[in-house]
Design an enzyme around this catalytic site. Structure first.
Site, mmCIF file in Angstrom:
data_model
loop_
_atom_site.group_PDB
_atom_site.id
_atom_site.type_symbol
_atom_site.label_atom_id
_atom_site.label_comp_id
_atom_site.label_asym_id
_atom_site.label_seq_id
_atom_site.Cartn_x
_atom_site.Cartn_y
_atom_site.Cartn_z
ATOM 1 N N SER A 413 24.418 31.179 32.088
ATOM 2 C CA SER A 413 24.355 30.188 31.010
ATOM 3 C C SER A 413 23.253 30.506 30.014
ATOM 4 O O SER A 413 23.176 29.892 28.960
ATOM 5 C CB SER A 413 24.155 28.789 31.581
ATOM 6 O OG SER A 413 23.019 28.772 32.390
ATOM 7 N N HIS A 434 30.546 32.306 30.434
ATOM 8 C CA HIS A 434 29.795 31.092 30.735
ATOM 9 C C HIS A 434 30.754 29.919 30.907
ATOM 10 O O HIS A 434 31.284 29.387 29.936
ATOM 11 C CB HIS A 434 28.790 30.836 29.588
ATOM 12 C CG HIS A 434 28.019 29.566 29.733
ATOM 13 N ND1 HIS A 434 27.404 28.938 28.679
ATOM 14 C CD2 HIS A 434 27.749 28.798 30.817
ATOM 15 C CE1 HIS A 434 26.808 27.847 29.102
ATOM 16 N NE2 HIS A 434 27.012 27.728 30.397
ATOM 17 N N GLU A 446 32.480 30.095 27.171
ATOM 18 C CA GLU A 446 31.674 30.810 26.180
ATOM 19 C C GLU A 446 31.595 32.251 26.690
ATOM 20 O O GLU A 446 30.927 32.517 27.688
ATOM 21 C CB GLU A 446 30.290 30.153 26.136
ATOM 22 C CG GLU A 446 29.542 30.330 24.861
ATOM 23 C CD GLU A 446 28.167 29.642 24.894
ATOM 24 O OE1 GLU A 446 27.598 29.463 23.831
ATOM 25 O OE2 GLU A 446 27.653 29.322 25.982
ATOM 26 N N ASN A 484 23.750 26.411 24.783
ATOM 27 C CA ASN A 484 22.453 26.035 25.355
ATOM 28 C C ASN A 484 21.307 26.314 24.394
ATOM 29 O O ASN A 484 20.275 25.653 24.454
ATOM 30 C CB ASN A 484 22.232 26.745 26.694
ATOM 31 C CG ASN A 484 23.048 26.076 27.792
ATOM 32 O OD1 ASN A 484 23.503 24.949 27.619
ATOM 33 N ND2 ASN A 484 23.246 26.760 28.902
#
Ligand SMILES: CC/C=C\CC(=O)SCCNC(=O)CCNC(=O)[C@H](O)C(C)(C)COP(=O)(O)OP(=O)(O)OC[C@H]1O[C@@H](n2cnc3c(N)ncnc32)[C@H](O)[C@@H]1OP(=O)(O)O
Length: 724
Positions: A413, A434, A446, A484
């Site tokens: 992540s 991800h 992702e 993120n």
């Protein structure tokens, strides 16, 4: 357009607008003219309307809403009324989907037959409108108000069997639906049409209209707070029960116009196309989804059977692909298998899957402790703990045992995909994937391309992502990637607000009122304050900082004294029954504002000599959301995100951003980039030490243009502002 042909005394009208026969102007005109021609031709006794290719029309052409062509004569209402008024029987022969305007066309017909696998529905609420070509007026006249309320406000598809039971379909047919439609039309060609024209029928459950509509209204307001379309649908359906068709259709049109001109419809339609654009990737250098052929993937493996790994295994199994699960020891392997078996048992219990299907799906799983068993798989997805050393170790092992052309992917992540790839001799066949938790449910993937990832690897991973039911968004490599990375300033600002005067519930309330389902501090409690504490420690370590020293970490936005104080008191979030909030017991979901936390915050401020102030909701809103948006623009200017639509899809599908605003980038365009830039600059001047307030160059450039630049053209400016 619509093709007109005659088969004996039957006129067959094929809507012909690939790939989904959307009812654009030429199709409507073709259908209208076709009915007129058939009506005039004395040798025609009856008419069949159907769709060319893979489906019946799936609705209005959504792109025409913005261009205005949807209003051109004949509009959809005029087409449906024309069909219904025809003096010869008209039969809709449905295969594939009959959705939205497509279903409305079929309700204008005098009969509807469908293939065994056809589906019907009114998905308009998903794009911010209502079935505005008589759908809210005709459907309840055919099947009653109660099921119409359910179908129209949910936007769900209804299968053939259910459609027959409800009375939407008159018959389900086997084999070629057009051939059967012709047979059916012939069988009714001498039947009187009286009683078959839906607009002349009465709503069967009219006596319960008020009660049904009141309860539906309460339900849509509860479920979809802030959404305009479901509310308008209930209003329009209530009208159907109370008013003759000719008046009801006018009210339906007025409600449609209100929705069409709302920002929500525009944003939801934008999201519809952005979602479909996501898998159409292109990389610098020009290779793209259109030019590169993916390699076939016949088998996969997952390393790590924890919560994420098990979820990923399920996605693969659900797609009918064999999957090997590798774990470090028997205990962990058993735990992973048990979790997977438990989730399938749950699906069976809930009636979502038959026991037989669950068994068949599970038979595709092969658990093992031996990496050597992966020697023949096409793709491996590593899902071990988020630790670079560990991941590199796993990739080193995989590189040794897996066949030369196998792809090695990491479910990371945040971590640097190039560093992970450096543990292998095949960096061109390494990518990040991800997943979002729970992996078997969340649609977003992702996908991260490293510096050396080959276009064919991108193509193969994208194709696999779609196959396992995900919406893949290709992004570049940086800490936190797109999602993120944008989350970081948002959570940082949320926590800094606590030190200046706000309490957790005040911050969360503003964000939840905006439409994100869980505020940032509740998310902190959900993830665990120990988890975020460890992440801060790891990131500090990576940057060569001592995470315990304020002077070290503060300039990097890594200083979270309130979170640290709570963590040190053992308040780790939901799992301990206390974090930024208190909970009835450990694991409870309902967050209760806690006076103890407020004392801790006040105490911290006294110690630091901070004068707490009342923070207005608008400031909370701007500091959390605008800092996140600014970071989104930075991902664009750096080429980490390829398109603003990609940023939006990541936030819509991965982070609960309210779809009716279109996503952070679309929302930015609605705020106005000049105004947005002004506010970001204001906060940058106020907090010059916080890097995330440094305005994005791309945003600055776009905000300085004389006229607002359409979002689809932002990319052209990104390349000129790139720092890379
Ligand atoms: C007065 C107004 C009256 C009525 C209002 C309406 O009718 S509003 C429209 C209601 N209908 C819909 O919302 C249906 C939307 N489409 C879908 O749900 C899916 O496309 C569908 C039909 C279930 C098929 O899914 P599938 O996964 O097979 O294909 P995909 O979604 O990728 O679509 C293929 C390409 O078709 C484009 N497209 C689909 N629907 C429409 C549409 N209604 N208008 C315009 N274009 C549509 C989609 O964007 C894809 O295009 P591409 O360029 O290939 O990405």
């Amino acid at each position: 357009m619509a093709d007109y042909r005659k088969q004996g005394d039957v006129a067959v009208l094929h809507a012909n607008n690939p790939p989904v026969n959307a009812l654009s102007y030429h199709v409507r005109q073709g259908l209208y003219d076709g009915i007129e021609a058939a009506e005039k031709d004395p040798s025609v006794k009856c008419i069949v309307i159907c769709g060319k290719g893979k489906t019946f029309p799936v609705g209005a052409d959504i792109r025409e809403f913005a261009s205005g062509s949807a209003k051109k004569f004949p509009n959809l209402i005029e087409v449906c009324d024309k069909i219904e008024a025809c003096t010869k029987p008209v039969v809709a022969a449905i295969h594939g989907f009959a959705l939205g305007g497509g279903l409305e066309i079929s309700l204008g017909c005098h009969y509807r037959i469908g293939g065994t696998s056809c589906k019907v529905g009114f998905p308009e609420v998903n794009i911010g409108v209502l079935p505005g070509a008589g759908g809210t007026q005709r459907l309840p006249r055919v099947i009653g108000l109660k099921p119409s309320l359910d179908i129209i406000t949910s936007g769900c598809h209804v299968g053939a069997k259910e459609a027959l039971k409800l009375g939407i379909l008159d018959k389900i047919v086997q084999g070629d639906v057009v051939t059967e439609g012709i047979k059916f039309a012939k069988s009714v060609q001498n039947q009187p049409l009286h009683g078959r024209r839906v607009s002349t029928m009465a709503v069967p459950d009219v006596s319960q209209a008020n009660a049904l509509c009141n309860s539906a209204m309460a339900e849509v307001k509860r479920k979809s707070s802030g959404l305009l379309a479901p509310v308008a649908c209930v209003k329009s359906l209530r009208v159907a029960a109370q008013t003759p068709y000719k008046d009801g259709i006018k009210i339906e049109s007025a409600l449609m116009l209100q929705l069409m001109t709302s920002g929500q419809a525009k944003a939801l339609q934008y999201a519809f196309f952005a979602e479909r654009l996501a898998s159409k990737w292109q990389v610098p250098g020009g290779a793209s989804h259109a030019t590169v052929t993916p390699r076939p993937v016949k088998s996969c493996a997952v390393v790590g059977g924890g919560y994420m790994g098990s979820g990923i295994v399920m996605c693969i199994l659900n797609a009918g692909l064999p999957c090997i699960l590798v774990e470090a020891n028997q205990k962990f392997l058993d735990r992973g298998i048990k979790m997977i078996q438990g989730l399938y048992a749950g699906s069976v219990k809930l009636g979502k899957m038959s026991e037989q299907d669950a068994k068949k799906t599970l038979s595709l799983l092969k658990p093992t402790l031996r990496y050597e068993d992966l020697k023949d798989v096409d793709v491996v997805i590593e899902a071990v703990f988020e630790d670079m050393k560990l991941k590199q170790e796993v990739f080193g092992k995989l590189d040794k045992v897996c066949k030369k052309d196998a792809l090695l992917c990491s479910n990371t992540s945040t971590l640097n995909i190039d560093k992970i790839a450096s543990a292998t001799r095949r960096p061109d066949r390494v990518m990040g994937m991800h997943f979002f938790a729970p992996a078997y449910y969340m649609k977003l993937l992702e996908n991260i391309r490293g510096a050396e990832t080959s276009p064919q690897t991108v193509a193969t991973v994208t194709q696999l992502s779609v196959k396992i039911g995900k919406v893949p968004v290709l992004v570049g490599n940086c800490h936190g990637f797109v999602g993120n990375r944008m989350m970081a300033p948002y959570t940082t600002e949320a926590q800094r607000l606590l030190e200046e005067g706000a309490y957790p519930h005040q911050v969360d309330q503003v964000i939840e009122e905006f439409g994100i389902p869980i505020g940032p501090l509740k998310v902190g409690d959900l993830t665990g304050l120990d988890v975020s504490w460890k992440i801060t420690r790891e990131v500090s370590r990576m940057l060569g900082l001592d995470h315990t020293k304020r002077e070290d970490v503060e300039p990097f936005g890594l200083y979270f004294p309130v979170r640290n104080a709570l963590y040190e008191k053992g308040r780790l979030g939901r799992k301990t029954g206390a974090g930024f909030y208190k909970y009835e017991k450990a694991g409870s979901k309902v967050a209760i504002p806690d006076p103890l936390v407020m004392d801790i915050i006040d105490h911290h401020c006294r110690e630091e000599g901070i004068d707490r102030r009342r923070i207005p909701p608008q400031e909370i809103y701007e500091r959390c959301l605008y800092s996140l948006i600014n970071e989104g623009f930075k991902t664009l200017e750096e080429g980490i995100a390829a398109r603003p639509e990609d940023v939006d899809i990541i936030w819509l599908l991965g982070y609960g951003w309210p779809r009716y605003t279109g996503g952070p980038m679309h929302f930015a365009s609605q705020i106005g980039l000049r105004r947005l830039y002004g506010r970001i600059e204001y906060y940058h001047n106020k907090y010059p030490d916080r890097d995330h307030w440094t305005p994005s160059r791309l945003l600055k450039t776009l905000s300085q243009q004389e006229h607002p630049v359409p979002l689809a053209q932002w990319g052209q400016f990104a390349s000129t502002t790139s720092r890379l």
